[in-house]
Design a protein around this motif. Structure first.
Motif, PDB file in Angstrom:
ATOM      1  N   VAL A   1       0.831  -1.211   0.000  1.00 48.96           N
ATOM      2  CA  VAL A   1       0.000   0.000   0.000  1.00 48.96           C
ATOM      3  C   VAL A   1       0.866   1.261   0.000  1.00 48.96           C
ATOM      4  O   VAL A   1       1.762   1.419   0.826  1.00 48.96           O
ATOM      5  N   ASN A   2       0.607   2.116  -0.975  1.00 46.66           N
ATOM      6  CA  ASN A   2       1.229   3.437  -1.026  1.00 46.66           C
ATOM      7  C   ASN A   2       0.134   4.477  -0.921  1.00 46.66           C
ATOM      8  O   ASN A   2      -0.909   4.328  -1.554  1.00 46.66           O
ATOM      9  N   LEU A   3       0.387   5.497  -0.131  1.00 41.80           N
ATOM     10  CA  LEU A   3      -0.619   6.548  -0.039  1.00 41.80           C
ATOM     11  C   LEU A   3       0.041   7.910  -0.146  1.00 41.80           C
ATOM     12  O   LEU A   3       1.103   8.144   0.435  1.00 41.80           O
ATOM     13  N   TYR A   4      -0.568   8.769  -0.933  1.00 41.13           N
ATOM     14  CA  TYR A   4      -0.031  10.113  -1.146  1.00 41.13           C
ATOM     15  C   TYR A   4      -1.043  11.156  -0.702  1.00 41.13           C
ATOM     16  O   TYR A   4      -2.222  11.069  -1.035  1.00 41.13           O
ATOM     17  N   TYR A   5      -0.581  12.131   0.069  1.00 40.95           N
ATOM     18  CA  TYR A   5      -1.380  13.344   0.300  1.00 40.95           C
ATOM     19  C   TYR A   5      -0.871  14.373  -0.695  1.00 40.95           C
ATOM     20  O   TYR A   5       0.155  15.001  -0.435  1.00 40.95           O
ATOM     21  N   GLY A   6      -1.535  14.532  -1.804  1.00 40.84           N
ATOM     22  CA  GLY A   6      -0.990  15.410  -2.834  1.00 40.84           C
ATOM     23  C   GLY A   6       0.349  14.854  -3.285  1.00 40.84           C
ATOM     24  O   GLY A   6       0.430  13.738  -3.792  1.00 40.84           O
ATOM     25  N   ASP A   7       1.438  15.616  -3.077  1.00 42.06           N
ATOM     26  CA  ASP A   7       2.770  15.150  -3.484  1.00 42.06           C
ATOM     27  C   ASP A   7       3.457  14.354  -2.382  1.00 42.06           C
ATOM     28  O   ASP A   7       4.480  13.721  -2.601  1.00 42.06           O
ATOM     29  N   PHE A   8       2.896  14.457  -1.189  1.00 38.71           N
ATOM     30  CA  PHE A   8       3.589  13.865  -0.053  1.00 38.71           C
ATOM     31  C   PHE A   8       3.329  12.362   0.033  1.00 38.71           C
ATOM     32  O   PHE A   8       2.191  11.907   0.079  1.00 38.71           O
ATOM     33  N   HIS A   9       4.403  11.592   0.035  1.00 38.83           N
ATOM     34  CA  HIS A   9       4.306  10.144   0.053  1.00 38.83           C
ATOM     35  C   HIS A   9       4.221   9.685   1.522  1.00 38.83           C
ATOM     36  O   HIS A   9       5.237   9.592   2.204  1.00 38.83           O
ATOM     37  N   ALA A  10       3.007   9.416   2.003  1.00 39.85           N
ATOM     38  CA  ALA A  10       2.829   9.183   3.437  1.00 39.85           C
ATOM     39  C   ALA A  10       2.994   7.721   3.831  1.00 39.85           C
ATOM     40  O   ALA A  10       3.455   7.420   4.930  1.00 39.85           O
ATOM     41  N   LEU A  11       2.596   6.801   2.953  1.00 41.48           N
ATOM     42  CA  LEU A  11       2.784   5.372   3.231  1.00 41.48           C
ATOM     43  C   LEU A  11       3.559   4.760   2.072  1.00 41.48           C
ATOM     44  O   LEU A  11       3.202   4.952   0.909  1.00 41.48           O
ATOM     45  N   LYS A  12       4.607   4.039   2.425  1.00 41.79           N
ATOM     46  CA  LYS A  12       5.493   3.540   1.376  1.00 41.79           C
ATOM     47  C   LYS A  12       5.512   2.019   1.350  1.00 41.79           C
ATOM     48  O   LYS A  12       6.215   1.374   2.127  1.00 41.79           O
ATOM     49  N   GLY A  13       4.720   1.454   0.469  1.00 46.40           N
ATOM     50  CA  GLY A  13       4.721   0.013   0.228  1.00 46.40           C
ATOM     51  C   GLY A  13       4.513  -0.830   1.474  1.00 46.40           C
ATOM     52  O   GLY A  13       5.315  -1.693   1.808  1.00 46.40           O
ATOM     53  N   ILE A  14       3.433  -0.604   2.164  1.00 46.82           N
ATOM     54  CA  ILE A  14       3.178  -1.345   3.395  1.00 46.82           C
ATOM     55  C   ILE A  14       2.521  -2.687   3.090  1.00 46.82           C
ATOM     56  O   ILE A  14       1.523  -2.740   2.354  1.00 46.82           O
ATOM     57  N   THR A  15       3.057  -3.726   3.639  1.00 49.19           N
ATOM     58  CA  THR A  15       2.427  -5.040   3.522  1.00 49.19           C
ATOM     59  C   THR A  15       2.303  -5.632   4.915  1.00 49.19           C
ATOM     60  O   THR A  15       3.301  -5.687   5.649  1.00 49.19           O
ATOM     61  N   LEU A  16       1.089  -6.015   5.270  1.00 44.85           N
ATOM     62  CA  LEU A  16       0.852  -6.479   6.635  1.00 44.85           C
ATOM     63  C   LEU A  16      -0.448  -7.270   6.647  1.00 44.85           C
ATOM     64  O   LEU A  16      -1.398  -6.905   5.975  1.00 44.85           O
ATOM     65  N   SER A  17      -0.479  -8.393   7.351  1.00 45.54           N
ATOM     66  CA  SER A  17      -1.753  -9.089   7.433  1.00 45.54           C
ATOM     67  C   SER A  17      -1.995  -9.518   8.865  1.00 45.54           C
ATOM     68  O   SER A  17      -1.054  -9.686   9.646  1.00 45.54           O
ATOM     69  N   MET A  18      -3.234  -9.677   9.198  1.00 46.12           N
ATOM     70  CA  MET A  18      -3.524 -10.122  10.559  1.00 46.12           C
ATOM     71  C   MET A  18      -4.736 -11.040  10.597  1.00 46.12           C
ATOM     72  O   MET A  18      -5.657 -10.928   9.795  1.00 46.12           O
ATOM     73  N   GLU A  19      -4.688 -11.978  11.558  1.00 44.88           N
ATOM     74  CA  GLU A  19      -5.745 -12.973  11.638  1.00 44.88           C
ATOM     75  C   GLU A  19      -6.890 -12.514  12.527  1.00 44.88           C
ATOM     76  O   GLU A  19      -6.777 -11.534  13.245  1.00 44.88           O
ATOM     77  N   GLU A  20      -7.948 -13.309  12.451  1.00 45.32           N
ATOM     78  CA  GLU A  20      -9.136 -12.998  13.217  1.00 45.32           C
ATOM     79  C   GLU A  20      -8.845 -13.077  14.720  1.00 45.32           C
ATOM     80  O   GLU A  20      -8.017 -13.861  15.172  1.00 45.32           O
ATOM     81  N   ASN A  21      -9.548 -12.244  15.464  1.00 46.53           N
ATOM     82  CA  ASN A  21      -9.446 -12.241  16.919  1.00 46.53           C
ATOM     83  C   ASN A  21      -8.032 -12.056  17.451  1.00 46.53           C
ATOM     84  O   ASN A  21      -7.610 -12.712  18.395  1.00 46.53           O
ATOM     85  N   THR A  22      -7.300 -11.190  16.812  1.00 50.03           N
ATOM     86  CA  THR A  22      -5.997 -10.815  17.350  1.00 50.03           C
ATOM     87  C   THR A  22      -5.965  -9.305  17.518  1.00 50.03           C
ATOM     88  O   THR A  22      -6.789  -8.586  16.952  1.00 50.03           O
ATOM     89  N   VAL A  23      -5.019  -8.841  18.299  1.00 51.29           N
ATOM     90  CA  VAL A  23      -4.817  -7.403  18.457  1.00 51.29           C
ATOM     91  C   VAL A  23      -3.455  -7.047  17.887  1.00 51.29           C
ATOM     92  O   VAL A  23      -2.450  -7.646  18.266  1.00 51.29           O
ATOM     93  N   VAL A  24      -3.451  -6.091  16.974  1.00 47.71           N
ATOM     94  CA  VAL A  24      -2.176  -5.615  16.436  1.00 47.71           C
ATOM     95  C   VAL A  24      -1.972  -4.187  16.909  1.00 47.71           C
ATOM     96  O   VAL A  24      -2.884  -3.357  16.810  1.00 47.71           O
ATOM     97  N   ALA A  25      -0.810  -3.895  17.443  1.00 46.31           N
ATOM     98  CA  ALA A  25      -0.510  -2.528  17.854  1.00 46.31           C
ATOM     99  C   ALA A  25       0.384  -1.885  16.796  1.00 46.31           C
ATOM    100  O   ALA A  25       1.328  -2.510  16.312  1.00 46.31           O
ATOM    101  N   LEU A  26       0.039  -0.655  16.420  1.00 42.99           N
ATOM    102  CA  LEU A  26       0.900   0.105  15.514  1.00 42.99           C
ATOM    103  C   LEU A  26       1.657   1.116  16.349  1.00 42.99           C
ATOM    104  O   LEU A  26       1.058   1.916  17.056  1.00 42.99           O
ATOM    105  N   ILE A  27       2.987   1.054  16.274  1.00 39.11           N
ATOM    106  CA  ILE A  27       3.767   2.025  17.030  1.00 39.11           C
ATOM    107  C   ILE A  27       4.727   2.753  16.088  1.00 39.11           C
ATOM    108  O   ILE A  27       4.926   2.341  14.947  1.00 39.11           O
ATOM    109  N   GLY A  28       5.291   3.819  16.566  1.00 39.82           N
ATOM    110  CA  GLY A  28       6.229   4.587  15.765  1.00 39.82           C
ATOM    111  C   GLY A  28       6.167   6.045  16.126  1.00 39.82           C
ATOM    112  O   GLY A  28       5.202   6.500  16.743  1.00 39.82           O
ATOM    113  N   PRO A  29       7.206   6.795  15.766  1.00 41.66           N
ATOM    114  CA  PRO A  29       7.250   8.206  16.139  1.00 41.66           C
ATOM    115  C   PRO A  29       6.126   9.008  15.468  1.00 41.66           C
ATOM    116  O   PRO A  29       5.564   8.574  14.468  1.00 41.66           O
ATOM    117  N   SER A  30       5.852  10.152  16.038  1.00 38.51           N
ATOM    118  CA  SER A  30       4.774  10.993  15.524  1.00 38.51           C
ATOM    119  C   SER A  30       4.998  11.336  14.051  1.00 38.51           C
ATOM    120  O   SER A  30       6.106  11.643  13.638  1.00 38.51           O
TER     121      SER A  30
END
Ligand SMILES: Nc1ncnc2c1ncn2[C@@H]1O[C@H](COP(=O)(O)OP(=O)(O)OP(=O)(O)O)[C@@H](O)[C@H]1O
Ligand SMILES: [Mg+2]
Lengths: 257, 292, 401
Positions: free
Chosen positions: A16-45
């Motif tokens: 997944v790539n996502l752009y806000y106008g020219d700004f490349h906000a998400l760069k080739g994200i690949t991630l999958s998760m199964e049913e009934n699990t909790v995934v935490a997303l962490i990272g700097p602001s």
């Protein structure tokens, strides 16, 4: 074990790539998760956690000039496909926001809102569902005598639990939570964490958090984002004890970010 | 839980219906504007000529031009600008830059709002009573300008306030940090930055002055006066009042219809040009600000 | 670094700015003062113009007559004193011009020097007489009785149903038809304008993309900028005949014509203020609704409109206020009949239109002049109530957020 092997991912992002106008906000994200699990997303602001989270219910559609490539799949269906009904998708994917944002309506009507907009009319059904959702979000005891009161009269923590009840009332299968406890005091935070732990049995939950302890307590898997990239994603235990990347380690141990 | 496909289709259908309806209703407003403008332009254009703009009215205002009314209206616009602009801008600066959030600010804002809400005919009554009668200005440019000036005063004050509000506080803090005084900060930093917006707002308010009739009815406007004013104590004709007179109570309403269309067009043109100017300026300044 | 001179300049300018800041308060106070100074004088006047009197025969037990009764008597609608609480005696109406019906030219004198005396005689003779004549004709030992007139009262002013401020011998100063006319015309105008205004506000703030919005903004600004006489002129030439034809009326100058013109004029107020309010709805609120599977339209009417309702009501009330105070356009198209309206399809007369139409003809300081200023006071109070309501609503809005 065989069963685990064939288990299909509940939600999945592929390149997944996502752009806000020219700004490349998400760069080739690949991630999958199964049913009934909790995934935490962490990272700097500013690393793109919220942006990523909002890909799963197409909330980014609301911001003009965004562009997305790659696949975001829920239950094996590409949600960015033309045949997808956005409001039906959103009905299936609950969301809890960083700041509590109840509607200017009564407590009852806040929880009933999702049912009403999705065409439910029977009063009895709605009443039962409202009660059940409020019990699920551990708010029932505190509000059962003032359901007609404005939601704004609740405290911040109560409001946030109301928002969770609101999301649960339409029985989504996935719950997206964007720093749900960041605006709350420690006691309310503990309550919400407890809640997440219980909800895990029925829901697939993706939660954004800045709080490492919280990620450690509630999540099965943790994904670390940095500058729009997914650096690594693994079982939470492994991540916290034995991260593969030094960046991840530095972040987790608090050396930057 | 429910037949979601059917419900979804129903939701979508009602949304489509309402959005189409709203679009059409908005379009109808544009249509109304164009009908009004088109009507006045098409009927008014044949009436407009050099003579129409520069001649005195003749034959009981059925022939000739509207020269004195044009001049009169410009005198009134100028007069009220001289009165209202400086005071209004200063007032706006005081309210936004000097008062703290509190009773005084709330009171001043409420008074400005109240003044803005007073009907224009009441301004006319007041102007007649104070300026024309008690101060003995008589029916005069002075009395009319003061009355009109008072009427646009709240517009000027609000425009100024809004423009000042748009300036980020960091600019002020930055200026103070360099040791500038409050007045220096306002003069050198705040005002220059907000000037484009203030000017745009003021231009729009001039349009308002040009078209007001009720306040000048009893303070300055002359029914028929085929000569130009010599001093601010003279009466003048004015475009809006002239239009009113020749379309409702002239000596020969049918005969003067063409004159009426022409007068209406001149009035509309004044407003149109001022609005255009304001929009061009807005765009020009908007670009300039972005470039910096 | 700062010299004392500099500091003086700072203080001086601040003082100057403060003075300018007080100008609006000052203006409002002055307006109130002058309006009421002129208008309040009305309630010290009698409905009979100064310089004239009404007189009765001395034996007539009637002590007081209202302006309404006097008018009916002189219009020959009341013909017997019994009807106004007197004896059973038919009324003889007399005004100065009638004197030659009773006396020959010789009896009146070459230069009419005997007129006062003759009037006095007549007053003494006829028991049923009611006479209206200039004060200068009251002779020395006047044989009639001058009728004491009641002063104009505030309740009478507001409740009476007839407005004939120049009627002789007694002015009819009832503004009820004017108040009702004002309310009818402006309320119907808002009823017409509101759906269009709200739809457009929602369209600009929520539905249209930014480019379309940028086109609509100047359109609305222009709509607000067109002078009211031009609207009146347009109404006179286009809307009035249209209304006449559509409803098959004897005249097209009706309340409805005024309402239609006012509706167009009120649109910019309604649109800009409601649009502002709609835009102020927090994005989080909108997103929460959409995230629950609501469509955009459901979000608009279930969340955004309820959230911005105070702004929208402020817009509506302000629109009503504008419409009530509008003068020229209404004056030109409503037909200006001062009767109590029972339908929107009859000619009506509003307060501002009355002032605009009549002030020019009233004598400075006279009864009519004062009545028009009092009318201005009423209009001022009406709009003040509206402004205060709007202030209250927006203060509440700020408080609740
Ligand atoms: N509407 C927008 N338009 C343009 N850029 C945006 C927009 N929203 C976010 N961004 C940018 O995208 C990047 C990722 O933003 P995002 O909100 O996903 O960060 P985040 O990881 O959630 O940060 P935080 O922890 O502070 O919430 C940031 O650099 C931000 O500036
Ligand atoms: Mg975020």
């Amino acid at each position: 074990m065989v069963k685990d092997y064939v288990k299909k991912p509940k939600v999945m992002a592929k390149d997944v790539n996502l752009y806000y106008g020219d700004f490349h906000a998400l760069k080739g994200i690949t991630l999958s998760m199964e049913e009934n699990t909790v995934v935490a997303l962490i990272g700097p602001s500013g690393c793109g956690k919220s942006t990523f989270l909002r890909c799963f219910n197409r909330m980014n559609d609301l911001i003009p000039s965004t562009r997305i490539t790659g696949y975001v799949m829920v239950d094996g269906k590409d949600i960015n496909d033309r045949s997808m009904n956005v409001d039906e998708l959103r009905k299936n994917i609950g969301m809890v926001f960083q700041k509590p944002n109840p509607f200017p309506k009564s407590i009852f009507e806040n929880v009933a809102y999702g049912l009403r907009v999705n065409g439910v009319k029977e009063a009895k059904f709605i009443e039962e569902r409202v009660e059940r959702s409020l019990k699920q979000s551990a708010l029932w005891e505190e509000v059962k005598d003032k359901l007609k009161k404005s939601a704004f009269e609740l405290s911040g923590g109560q409001q946030q639990r109301l928002c969770i009840a609101r999301a649960l009332a339409i029985e989504p299968s996935v719950l997206l939570m964007d720093e749900p406890a960041s605006a709350l005091d420690p006691i309310s935070t503990a309550k919400i964490e407890e809640l997440i732990y219980e909800l895990k049995n029925q829901y697939t939950i993706i939660i954004v958090t800045h709080n490492m302890q919280q990620a450690g307590r509630v999540s099965d898997k943790t994904a670390f984002f940095y500058m729009g990239e997914l650096i690594e994603c693994d079982d939470t235990k492994t991540m916290f004890t034995n991260p593969k990347h030094t960046r991840t380690q530095n972040y987790i141990t608090g050396r930057f970010g | 839980m429910m037949d979601s496909g059917k419900i979804h289709r129903r939701k979508q259908a009602s949304q489509n219906f309402v959005f189409t309806l709203f679009t059409l209703m908005s379009a109808s407003i544009v249509l109304v504007l164009f009908v009004i403008l088109g009507f006045i332009v098409i009927r008014g254009l044949p009436a407009i000529s050099w003579d129409f703009l520069t001649k005195m009215p003749e034959d009981g205002m059925t022939k000739g031009g509207i020269y004195p009314a044009i001049i009169g209206t410009f005198c009134l616009m100028l007069g009220s600008m001289i009165f209202a602009f400086p005071i209004g801008i200063m007032s706006g600066i005081y309210v936004h830059e000097y008062t703290k959030d509190g009773i005084l600010k709330r009171f001043m804002k409420a008074m400005t709002n109240n003044l803005a809400g007073i009907p224009s005919i009441v301004f006319g009554l007041f102007g007649m009573s104070l300026f024309v009668n008690d101060l003995h200005f008589g029916d005069s440019i002075l009395a009319g300008s003061l009355t009109l000036g008072l009427l646009v005063l709240p517009v000027v004050i609000r425009t100024t306030e809004e423009s000042l509000k748009a300036i980020d506080n960091s600019f002020r803090v930055g200026s103070y940090a360099l040791g500038a005084t409050k007045l220096q900060t306002i003069r050198k930093v705040v005002l220059p930055m907000s000037l484009p917006n203030i000017i745009t707002g003021l231009i729009l308010s001039i349009g308002r002055i040009s078209g007001e009739t009720a306040p000048i009815l009893f303070t300055v406007a002359a029914y028929f006066l085929p000569k130009l004013p010599h001093s601010i104590f003279d009466q003048v004709m004015a475009l809006p009042y002239h239009l009113y007179v020749i379309s409702t109570s002239g000596t020969n309403i049918v005969e003067s219809r063409k004159m009426a269309y022409g007068t209406a067009l001149v009035l509309v043109l004044i407003v149109l040009i001022l609005n255009l100017l304001a929009n061009v300026l807005r765009r020009y300044f908007g670009k300039k600000v972005k470039m910096n | 670094m700062k010299t004392s001179f500099q500091r003086f300049i700072e203080k001086f300018v601040e003082g100057l700015l403060f003075l300018s800041g007080t100008i609006t308060s000052f203006a409002v106070i002055l307006i109130v003062l002058f309006l009421f100074k002129e208008g309040w004088g009305l309630f010290n006047e009698t409905p009979v113009e100064k310089g004239s009197v009404i007189a009765l025969n001395k034996s007539n037990p009637v002590q007081e007559l209202t302006a309404q009764q006097i008018k009916n008597i002189f219009d020959r609608k009341i013909t017997n004193w019994k009807e106004v609480g007197g004896n059973k005696d038919s009324i003889i109406v007399f005004s100065v011009n009638d004197i030659s019906n009773y006396y020959s030219d010789a009896e009146l004198g070459d230069s009419l020097q005997f007129v006062p005396q003759r009037i006095s005689e007549l007053m003494g003779k006829k028991t049923g007489i009611i006479a209206f004549f200039p004060t200068e004709y009251i002779s020395k030992n006047f044989q009639g009785r001058i009728l004491a007139m009641k002063k104009v009262t505030l309740t009478g002013f507001i409740k009476d149903k007839e407005w004939f401020p120049t009627a002789q011998p007694a002015a009819q100063l009832g503004i009820l038809p004017l108040i009702l006319g004002t309310l009818w015309v402006s309320l119907v105008a808002i009823l017409i304008a509101l759906p269009f205004g709200l739809a457009t506000a929602v369209y600009i703030a929520e539905i249209a993309d930014a480019r379309v919005g940028k086109i609509l903004k100047p359109v609305i600004e222009l709509l607000a900028g067109i002078p009211s006489v031009v609207y009146g002129f347009f109404g006179l030439i286009v809307i009035v005949p249209l209304v006449q034809k559509t409803f098959n009326l004897p005249v097209g100058e009706t309340g409805l014509s005024g309402s239609l013109v006012l509706a167009i004029m009120a649109l910019p107020t309604i649109i800009t203020i409601s649009e502002d309010a709609i835009r102020n709805t927090p994005r989080a609120m909108k997103e929460a609704s959409l995230a629950l599977g609501a469509t955009h339209w459901q979000t608009i009417y279930k969340v955004i409109v309820p959230y911005s309702i105070s702004g929208i009501s402020a817009a509506t009330i302000l629109g009503i206020g504008r419409a009530m105070g509008e003068t020229m356009a209404v004056l030109m198209v409503t037909g200006n009949a001062a009767i109590i309206p029972h339908s929107i399809l009859v000619p009506m007369r509003t307060i501002p239109a009355t002032i605009a139409a009549e002030l020019g003809e009233s004598a400075h300081g006279g009864l009519h002049y004062k009545a028009l200023f009092a009318l201005g006071c009423v209009l001022f109070v009406m709009t003040l109530v509206i402004n205060l309501t709007v202030d209250l609503i927006s203060a509440r809005r700020k408080y609740s957020k």
